[in-house]
Write an enzyme that holds these catalytic residues in place. Structure first.
Site, PDB file in Angstrom:
ATOM      1  N   THR A  54       0.820  -1.212   0.000  1.00  0.00           N
ATOM      2  CA  THR A  54       0.000   0.000   0.000  1.00  0.00           C
ATOM      3  C   THR A  54       0.855   1.264   0.000  1.00  0.00           C
ATOM      4  OG1 THR A  54      -1.415   1.335   1.462  1.00  0.00           O
ATOM      5  CG2 THR A  54      -0.112  -0.330   2.535  1.00  0.00           C
ATOM      6  N   GLU A  57       0.425   3.508   1.920  1.00  0.00           N
ATOM      7  CA  GLU A  57       0.603   3.879   3.330  1.00  0.00           C
ATOM      8  C   GLU A  57       2.032   3.619   3.812  1.00  0.00           C
ATOM      9  OE1 GLU A  57      -1.282   5.324   5.729  1.00  0.00           O
ATOM     10  OE2 GLU A  57      -2.839   5.780   4.270  1.00  0.00           O
ATOM     11  N   TYR A  78      -1.011  -0.181  10.798  1.00  0.00           N
ATOM     12  CA  TYR A  78      -1.309  -0.918   9.553  1.00  0.00           C
ATOM     13  C   TYR A  78      -0.130  -0.794   8.589  1.00  0.00           C
ATOM     14  CZ  TYR A  78      -3.362  -1.237   4.812  1.00  0.00           C
ATOM     15  OH  TYR A  78      -3.602  -1.521   3.491  1.00  0.00           O
ATOM     16  N   LYS A  81       2.514  -3.540   6.911  1.00  0.00           N
ATOM     17  CA  LYS A  81       2.679  -3.691   5.456  1.00  0.00           C
ATOM     18  C   LYS A  81       4.154  -3.539   5.046  1.00  0.00           C
ATOM     19  CE  LYS A  81      -1.609  -4.314   3.762  1.00  0.00           C
ATOM     20  NZ  LYS A  81      -2.009  -5.445   2.911  1.00  0.00           N
TER      21      LYS A  81
HETATM   22  P1  NAP Z   1     -11.144  -4.996   2.451  1.00  0.00           P
HETATM   23  O1  NAP Z   1     -12.340  -4.686   1.625  1.00  0.00           O
HETATM   24  O2  NAP Z   1     -11.045  -4.483   3.841  1.00  0.00           O
HETATM   25  O3  NAP Z   1     -11.007  -6.606   2.478  1.00  0.00           O
HETATM   26  C1  NAP Z   1     -10.144  -7.244   3.354  1.00  0.00           C
HETATM   27  C2  NAP Z   1     -10.320  -8.742   3.206  1.00  0.00           C
HETATM   28  O4  NAP Z   1      -9.447  -9.422   4.120  1.00  0.00           O
HETATM   29  C3  NAP Z   1     -11.737  -9.250   3.548  1.00  0.00           C
HETATM   30  O5  NAP Z   1     -12.054 -10.297   2.661  1.00  0.00           O
HETATM   31  C4  NAP Z   1     -11.571  -9.790   4.957  1.00  0.00           C
HETATM   32  O6  NAP Z   1     -12.514 -10.775   5.293  1.00  0.00           O
HETATM   33  C5  NAP Z   1     -10.187 -10.403   4.808  1.00  0.00           C
HETATM   34  N1  NAP Z   1      -9.545 -10.701   6.089  1.00  0.00           N
HETATM   35  C6  NAP Z   1      -9.352  -9.876   7.135  1.00  0.00           C
HETATM   36  N2  NAP Z   1      -8.699 -10.517   8.118  1.00  0.00           N
HETATM   37  C7  NAP Z   1      -8.484 -11.783   7.684  1.00  0.00           C
HETATM   38  C8  NAP Z   1      -7.860 -12.918   8.239  1.00  0.00           C
HETATM   39  N3  NAP Z   1      -7.323 -12.898   9.460  1.00  0.00           N
HETATM   40  N4  NAP Z   1      -7.811 -14.059   7.505  1.00  0.00           N
HETATM   41  C9  NAP Z   1      -8.354 -14.109   6.275  1.00  0.00           C
HETATM   42  N5  NAP Z   1      -8.970 -13.057   5.700  1.00  0.00           N
HETATM   43  C10 NAP Z   1      -9.025 -11.906   6.395  1.00  0.00           C
HETATM   44  O7  NAP Z   1      -9.817  -4.538   1.699  1.00  0.00           O
HETATM   45  P2  NAP Z   1      -9.589  -4.146   0.148  1.00  0.00           P
HETATM   46  O8  NAP Z   1      -9.874  -2.706  -0.014  1.00  0.00           O
HETATM   47  O9  NAP Z   1     -10.264  -5.142  -0.698  1.00  0.00           O
HETATM   48  O10 NAP Z   1      -8.024  -4.309   0.048  1.00  0.00           O
HETATM   49  C11 NAP Z   1      -7.430  -5.562  -0.324  1.00  0.00           C
HETATM   50  C12 NAP Z   1      -5.974  -5.576   0.132  1.00  0.00           C
HETATM   51  O11 NAP Z   1      -5.279  -4.500  -0.471  1.00  0.00           O
HETATM   52  C13 NAP Z   1      -5.760  -5.403   1.618  1.00  0.00           C
HETATM   53  O12 NAP Z   1      -4.633  -6.151   1.989  1.00  0.00           O
HETATM   54  C14 NAP Z   1      -5.465  -3.929   1.793  1.00  0.00           C
HETATM   55  O13 NAP Z   1      -4.685  -3.716   2.949  1.00  0.00           O
HETATM   56  C15 NAP Z   1      -4.704  -3.662   0.527  1.00  0.00           C
HETATM   57  N6  NAP Z   1      -4.773  -2.307  -0.015  1.00  0.00           N
HETATM   58  C16 NAP Z   1      -5.985  -1.715  -0.211  1.00  0.00           C
HETATM   59  C17 NAP Z   1      -6.030  -0.450  -0.802  1.00  0.00           C
HETATM   60  C18 NAP Z   1      -7.344   0.239  -1.082  1.00  0.00           C
HETATM   61  O14 NAP Z   1      -7.326   1.462  -1.313  1.00  0.00           O
HETATM   62  N7  NAP Z   1      -8.469  -0.473  -1.136  1.00  0.00           N
HETATM   63  C19 NAP Z   1      -4.839   0.191  -1.173  1.00  0.00           C
HETATM   64  C20 NAP Z   1      -3.630  -0.472  -0.980  1.00  0.00           C
HETATM   65  C21 NAP Z   1      -3.610  -1.733  -0.407  1.00  0.00           C
HETATM   66  P3  NAP Z   1     -13.991 -10.409   5.913  1.00  0.00           P
HETATM   67  O15 NAP Z   1     -14.842 -10.079   4.717  1.00  0.00           O
HETATM   68  O16 NAP Z   1     -14.361 -11.628   6.632  1.00  0.00           O
HETATM   69  O17 NAP Z   1     -13.774  -9.203   6.795  1.00  0.00           O
HETATM   70  O1  F7E Z   2      -9.254   7.753   4.613  1.00  0.00           O
HETATM   71  C1  F7E Z   2      -9.811  11.108   5.888  1.00  0.00           C
HETATM   72  C2  F7E Z   2      -8.803  10.237   6.606  1.00  0.00           C
HETATM   73  O2  F7E Z   2     -10.078   5.613   5.552  1.00  0.00           O
HETATM   74  C3  F7E Z   2      -8.826   8.652   3.624  1.00  0.00           C
HETATM   75  C4  F7E Z   2      -7.235   1.882   3.006  1.00  0.00           C
HETATM   76  O3  F7E Z   2      -7.789   1.167   1.925  1.00  0.00           O
HETATM   77  O4  F7E Z   2      -6.175   3.441   1.514  1.00  0.00           O
HETATM   78  C5  F7E Z   2      -7.077   3.336   2.600  1.00  0.00           C
HETATM   79  O5  F7E Z   2      -6.591   4.052   3.723  1.00  0.00           O
HETATM   80  C6  F7E Z   2      -8.615  10.039   4.228  1.00  0.00           C
HETATM   81  C7  F7E Z   2      -7.782  10.021   5.507  1.00  0.00           C
HETATM   82  O6  F7E Z   2      -8.485   5.626   3.586  1.00  0.00           O
HETATM   83  C8  F7E Z   2     -13.030  10.512   7.430  1.00  0.00           C
HETATM   84  O7  F7E Z   2      -8.292  10.889   7.754  1.00  0.00           O
HETATM   85  C9  F7E Z   2     -11.840  12.218   6.807  1.00  0.00           C
HETATM   86  O8  F7E Z   2      -6.888  11.082   5.486  1.00  0.00           O
HETATM   87  O9  F7E Z   2     -10.809   6.305   3.231  1.00  0.00           O
HETATM   88  P1  F7E Z   2      -9.760   6.282   4.273  1.00  0.00           P
HETATM   89  P2  F7E Z   2      -6.952   5.576   3.996  1.00  0.00           P
HETATM   90  O10 F7E Z   2      -6.732   5.822   5.425  1.00  0.00           O
HETATM   91  O11 F7E Z   2      -6.234   6.464   3.034  1.00  0.00           O
HETATM   92  C10 F7E Z   2      -4.845   2.944   1.771  1.00  0.00           C
HETATM   93  C11 F7E Z   2      -4.049   3.087   0.509  1.00  0.00           C
HETATM   94  C12 F7E Z   2      -4.862   1.572   2.336  1.00  0.00           C
HETATM   95  O12 F7E Z   2      -3.952   0.782   2.090  1.00  0.00           O
HETATM   96  C13 F7E Z   2      -5.886   1.282   3.384  1.00  0.00           C
HETATM   97  O13 F7E Z   2      -6.075  -0.132   3.520  1.00  0.00           O
HETATM   98  O14 F7E Z   2      -9.888  10.536   4.587  1.00  0.00           O
HETATM   99  N1  F7E Z   2     -11.146  11.123   6.496  1.00  0.00           N
HETATM  100  N2  F7E Z   2     -13.005  11.877   7.388  1.00  0.00           N
HETATM  101  C14 F7E Z   2     -11.844  10.044   6.854  1.00  0.00           C
HETATM  102  N3  F7E Z   2     -11.587   8.726   6.733  1.00  0.00           N
HETATM  103  C15 F7E Z   2     -12.523   7.849   7.181  1.00  0.00           C
HETATM  104  N4  F7E Z   2     -12.292   6.516   7.044  1.00  0.00           N
HETATM  105  N5  F7E Z   2     -13.677   8.277   7.775  1.00  0.00           N
HETATM  106  C16 F7E Z   2     -13.982   9.599   7.913  1.00  0.00           C
HETATM  107  O15 F7E Z   2     -15.024   9.944   8.436  1.00  0.00           O
END
Ligand code: NAP
Ligand code: F7E
Length: 334
Positions: A131, A133, A155, A159
């Site tokens: 990520t 992050e 987190y 990672k």
């Molecule tokens: P998500 O919607 O939160 O999905 C996370 C998945 O992981 C769900 O299927 C969850 O299962 C499963 N999980 C959680 N804990 C587990 C465990 N202990 N054993 C097996 N499965 C488990 O995340 P996403 O947005 O699809 O992201 C997919 C991956 O990309 C993650 O690793 C995330 O950190 C990474 N990532 C996401 C973003 C983004 O912007 N979306 C960006 C960069 C990296 P349940 O459904 O049971 O909760």
């Molecule tokens: O926050 C601000 C918050 O939770 C984005 C994950 O998929 O992307 C995701 O992480 C921004 C932050 O995503 C609220 O403070 C304001 O600055 O949607 P978010 P994230 O933290 O960027 C990265 C790439 C990952 O890897 C992660 O798994 O929005 N913000 N107000 C808020 N955020 C949330 N959640 N809720 C609020 O009410």
């Protein structure tokens, strides 16, 4: 027929990736956690009703913290490709649950790698969901594969650990293993407590009269937001390369939370400032001010580019959330 194993298949990315791989003719296997109520809502359309399998998809109960189960699954399935997407992926929650988050994000990835290595599965290619992050508040912009890591939450620390394990397994054991350093990506399947989905869902509920106010935290944070559908293509492309590598996947554009509010409320002709309140509980101990990614390496190596604009992403999310709230999107000029 190629076989793929996806952890985190019930999540946003897992569901799009399963669809993509099935469309490419793969036999897809997924690991799901046992839950007291169904957690397969995003993939139910790929399963026979009431079953853990569909024509091209089979689900297996498991958890990435359970090494013995992972080993058994790798032995049984003998996948050509493993996609490790499982994570406690919410940054703010990782401050509340740092140990659990690390067990899943850091050790879970290592346990997956070990299961692949111990199976002697020389033919298995490995994708790790890294990520943006990992960069944190690094003050170098845009971020690319050479930018130093400065993780600013539990987190992200997990990672970084997983990133280096993947690199190590590649260099030490010759595993075809890749880190996709993906910047934020969203969709109508995004979890409700990430900011974009919270906004589009809140907006739809306000229009439907089911919600009065939308409570948010830091509106100044800037993120590089793409569409999850585009990003899972990049995951697959990485594993089709001759060797593993680390690739940034991003749009190269950054927008603030305030901009996303403007765009989504603007689509329905509304002024978000009439509906949004700031809740200090939603502010993080540290927040990253801005992410913006440089995806030149992926473009050069395998021709990946984002296709869906932020405007189109927001429109799709707003339309889907209106439909969920039984509001006819046709009454708006979307
Ligand atoms: P998500 O919607 O939160 O999905 C996370 C998945 O992981 C769900 O299927 C969850 O299962 C499963 N999980 C959680 N804990 C587990 C465990 N202990 N054993 C097996 N499965 C488990 O995340 P996403 O947005 O699809 O992201 C997919 C991956 O990309 C993650 O690793 C995330 O950190 C990474 N990532 C996401 C973003 C983004 O912007 N979306 C960006 C960069 C990296 P349940 O459904 O049971 O909760
Ligand atoms: O926050 C601000 C918050 O939770 C984005 C994950 O998929 O992307 C995701 O992480 C921004 C932050 O995503 C609220 O403070 C304001 O600055 O949607 P978010 P994230 O933290 O960027 C990265 C790439 C990952 O890897 C992660 O798994 O929005 N913000 N107000 C808020 N955020 C949330 N959640 N809720 C609020 O009410």
């Amino acid at each position: 027929m190629k076989k793929a194993l996806i952890s985190g298949i019930s999540g946003q990315d897992g569901s799009y990736l399963a669809e993509l791989l099935i469309s490419k003719g793969y036999e897809v296997h997924g690991i799901v956690r046992r839950a007291s109520v169904s957690n397969t809502r995003r993939i139910d359309h790929l399963l026979h009703p009431g079953e853990m399998r569909g024509e091209f998809l089979q689900l297996h109960f498991g958890d990435v913290t359970d090494s013995s189960r992972l080993a058994a699954l790798i032995d049984q399935i003998e996948p050509n490709e493993v996609y490790n997407l499982a994570a406690q992926s919410h940054v703010q929650i990782s401050f509340h649950e740092p140990v659990h988050t690390s067990e899943v994000v850091a050790l879970g990835a290592l346990k997956m790698l070990e299961a692949v290595r111990n199976a002697g599965a020389g033919h298995t290619r490995f994708y790790q969901a890294t990520t943006s992050e990992v960069y944190g508040n690094v003050n170098i912009s845009p971020q690319d594969e050479k930018t130093p890591f400065h993780p600013d939450n539990p987190y992200a620390c997990g990672k970084v650990f997983a990133f280096h394990q993947v690199r190590l397994y590649r260099e030490a054991y010759g595993l075809h293993a890749s880190n996709g350093i993906l910047f934020n990506h969203e969709s109508p399947r995004r979890g409700h407590n990430f900011v974009t989905r919270k906004i589009t869902r809140g907006l739809a509920r306000i229009v439907a009269g089911r919600q009065d106010k939308l409570l948010l935290g830091n509106l100044d944070a800037r993120r590089d937001w793409g569409h999850a559908k585009d990003y899972v293509e990049a995951m697959w492309m990485m594993l089709q390369q001759a060797s593993g590598g680390d690739y940034v996947i991003a749009t190269g554009k950054s927008h603030s939370v305030r901009d996303f509010l403007d765009t989504s409320f603007g689509l329905l002709g509304l002024d978000w400032s009439d509906h949004v309140d700031i809740d200090p509980k939603l502010l993080r101990p540290i927040d990253v001010n801005e992410f913006i990614g440089d995806f030149s390496k992926a473009r050069q190596a395998f021709g990946w580019e984002p296709k869906i604009s932020l405007q189109d992403l927001a429109r799709e999310m707003v339309m889907t959330d209106l439909l969920h709230e039984d509001v006819d999107p046709a009454q708006f000029d979307l």
